[in-house]
Design an enzyme around this catalytic site. Sequence first.
Site, PDB file in Angstrom:
ATOM      1  N   GLY A 295       0.834  -1.192   0.000  1.00  0.00           N
ATOM      2  CA  GLY A 295       0.000   0.000   0.000  1.00  0.00           C
ATOM      3  C   GLY A 295       0.866   1.238   0.000  1.00  0.00           C
TER       4      GLY A 295
ATOM      5  N   MET B  85       4.955   2.908   1.902  1.00  0.00           N
ATOM      6  CA  MET B  85       6.160   2.667   2.695  1.00  0.00           C
ATOM      7  C   MET B  85       6.631   3.968   3.306  1.00  0.00           C
ATOM      8  SD  MET B  85       8.179   0.369   3.795  1.00  0.00           S
ATOM      9  CE  MET B  85       9.420   0.747   5.036  1.00  0.00           C
ATOM     10  N   GLU B  86       6.975   3.911   4.591  1.00  0.00           N
ATOM     11  CA  GLU B  86       7.201   5.098   5.413  1.00  0.00           C
ATOM     12  C   GLU B  86       8.606   5.665   5.325  1.00  0.00           C
ATOM     13  OE1 GLU B  86       7.929   1.507   8.265  1.00  0.00           O
ATOM     14  OE2 GLU B  86       6.575   1.989   6.609  1.00  0.00           O
TER      15      GLU B  86
ATOM     16  N   GLU C  11       1.228   6.081   7.363  1.00  0.00           N
ATOM     17  CA  GLU C  11       2.646   6.279   7.042  1.00  0.00           C
ATOM     18  C   GLU C  11       3.226   7.463   7.802  1.00  0.00           C
ATOM     19  OE1 GLU C  11       3.973   3.851   5.475  1.00  0.00           O
ATOM     20  OE2 GLU C  11       1.997   3.007   5.071  1.00  0.00           O
TER      21      GLU C  11
ATOM     22  N   HIS D 282       4.292   6.607  11.205  1.00  0.00           N
ATOM     23  CA  HIS D 282       5.576   5.901  11.188  1.00  0.00           C
ATOM     24  C   HIS D 282       6.772   6.841  11.325  1.00  0.00           C
ATOM     25  CE1 HIS D 282       4.776   1.715  10.639  1.00  0.00           C
ATOM     26  NE2 HIS D 282       4.143   1.840   9.503  1.00  0.00           N
TER      27      HIS D 282
END
Length: 861
Positions: free
Chosen positions: A273, A275-276, A308, A311
Amino acid sequence: MPGENLSRDEARERAALIGVDGYEVSLDLRSAVGEDDTDGPRTFRSVTTVRFRCNEPGASSFADLIAPSVTSVSLNGRDLDPGEVFDGSRITLEDLAADNELVVDAQCAYSRTGEGLHRFVDPEDGEVYLYTQYEPADSRRVFANFEQPDLKAPYRFEVRAPEGWTVWSNGAGERADGVWRFAETKPISTYITCVVAGPYHYVTDSYSRTFADGTTLEIPLGALCRKGLAPHFDADDVFLVTKQGLDFFHDHFDFPYPFGKYDQAFVPEYNLGAMENPGLVTFREEFIFRGKVTQASYEGRANVVLHEMAHMWFGDLVTMEWWDDLWLKESFADFMGAFSLVGATRFENGWVTFANRRKAWAYRADQLPSTHPITADIRDLQDAKLNFDGITYAKGASVLKQLVAYVGEEAFLEGARRYFKRHAYGNTRLGDLLSVLAETSGRDMSGWARSWLQTAGVNSLTPQVLLGPDGRVEELAVVQEAAESHPELRPHRVAVGLYRVTDAGTVERYARAETDVDGARTVVADLAGADAPDLVLVNDDDLTYCKIRFDETSLATLREHLGSVTDPLARALCWSALWNMTRDALLPARQFVDLVLRFAGRESGIGVLQMLHAWAESALTHYAADDWRETGGRLLAEGARRELYAAEPGSEHQLAWARFFARTATAEADFGLLRDLLTGAESVEGLDLDQELRWVFLEPLAAHGVVDEKVLAEELARDDTASGRRHQVRCLAARPSQGVKAQAWAQVVESDALSNAMVEATISGFVQGSQRELLAPYADRYFAAIERVWSERSIQIGMHVVQGLFPSLQQSPATLDATDAWLESHREAAPALRRLVLEARDDLARALRGQACDATADQRL
């Protein structure tokens, strides 16, 4: 490949030996464009300089690198022979000094699987787009490093790129003398470094925040996508949610965003979905909507943006030491995504979506044979890859919601604030978080952690109501049960709601009590003397993580009045409980379908409605008895068609019913309507057939042989884009022909020519619920192929094949026996591969139990 699967023990040994001071990484990406005349994979030059300390001078260790070739290796000025020290995944480092400098010059490969540096060629205009994706351990495909989360370091990247390109990384960058150079990062882990490069469409904005001490934080904002998607890119809404999230987290975390800029890149053929990566978050480009979608899609995107962003603190600023404690970032981000969605944005019913959609993922995962405690036992990187699952994310988030109810919201947030300050730029374990929560709440967290974090399984809570002679509640108790395989009974903070059917026909709550459920049976004393309820909801307001069960009176009420439960969250919880009962073979599939047909048309929440559609399809495909499946399919298609015409013209409910009708179409009349809508011979008032909806209508027509390859080619000519090509591939693989299936199988299983996105699209088209007999021969081929596929392909592609092509539609004891035979004869197969097969076996066994339940049932509840 030897050494590619790093173990926890190896990581601990290396972390005890070395500390990393910094990286300088130089990438030459000019090879991404133009013809490639080499025989092997297309490659780029990667030069890494890493400075690190060794606690035991004279000791040996290794660096990580997966690359086709290494040109040179230098350690402390001493040239090493790449042929001797590099084995394809590791570089041996002997006789280390107290302070060391390693320089590695390598030719690394561009990826077509979404792992490492992914290269995508846009069919619309021929432009090339690059991006990186690393978690858990694919940065070693791009530069040499120490690939484990607890060896944090600052990074400096420089990139040479083709003329006309823009390059982004974690830090702010600028181009001079043909080279993009980026500001040094804060100490971060390897897996969240990032590079994005290409002729992306880029939009900018800014965020400003003035703190109580008078200081001001300025954050440059950016959002980017492929040029072909620019006309559809609603960057303003992305920026709106971004600013709302930054306000919310600054209000609650008391730690200013620490990574400078905040870019968000929407990239093609993305496996996840999002990525941080700090300063450069990557998302799947499907979050840019080419056609009309419902508010549930916008809510889903907003939730991911906020997940995200959370994160940046949980995961990037403070990172788990090893993947055992992956939950320390993912559970928190999942919880904070919903928490901030409700607290900061227009999506005020975010907890309804969480209860209905997110927790369904958790309940399924927690009943598989591979279920594990939230704090898992992660032996190696393959284990880590498979633990990005419903337990680590959604169960963990559910448990944190329970924790907030247990210790109080302010104690929870104050614990987070202390956690950030105490461990900024460091690594943590479970105990580090529990200690700050114990400080702020005044509670002993060890018992709670033992019950909720260190044991697996989901409990069921059932109400028991005893009425007195006066018709009032004499005693109301909650009975807690657990599966034999995971018998732990846990403490639950719950709200118990009593509901009645009013004279107006609505179902309303008239009494509520919060209590601590502990042990096998708990009496809710506060509800004694209440009027007799028509419905008891034992996890009202969704405070805990459990499967809700009903007493007979409550079930009877839902049978006739489910659509009249006025509270959206309570209604969603009832639907979720009924779906769990269907999966557990306690409610026949045909009765769940009947509930959907009678009440889904009255569902106001669009996200809940779309979830009901998915559940109804699953009930029919997996849990309905063979002799009723055709009848059930006809009933669902008729119901969907009826609701399509009844829905408000132009509404999102109309769109949802149109999509559902296409997916359930079974009769010639259904196909005729879909075909006429596509040609314009028929119309539904308010329904706009944009390009995305056209492809939705074409897939069932292709799967039932109503349209052929020529029609699909003509549609591609209308939509010759990256999205259009994926849709066409899916439709082509869906056609009901032995030759088509053989070709699709060969493309996925026997060849590695397809990209990750095309593998996924081909598998999606290949597996059609209406083609069980056609797909039957592939069951044996599946078991003969999967071990080879797993060993030869990347883990991402291996997962697509093993999960997607399991013969789940061959629902018979014979398939179960074949699965057991494979497991018995492949005891030494990779544990991650065995886990995927075990999970698929469990789903099949559950389907057979559900079908047996359905075979003995009446249609109506």
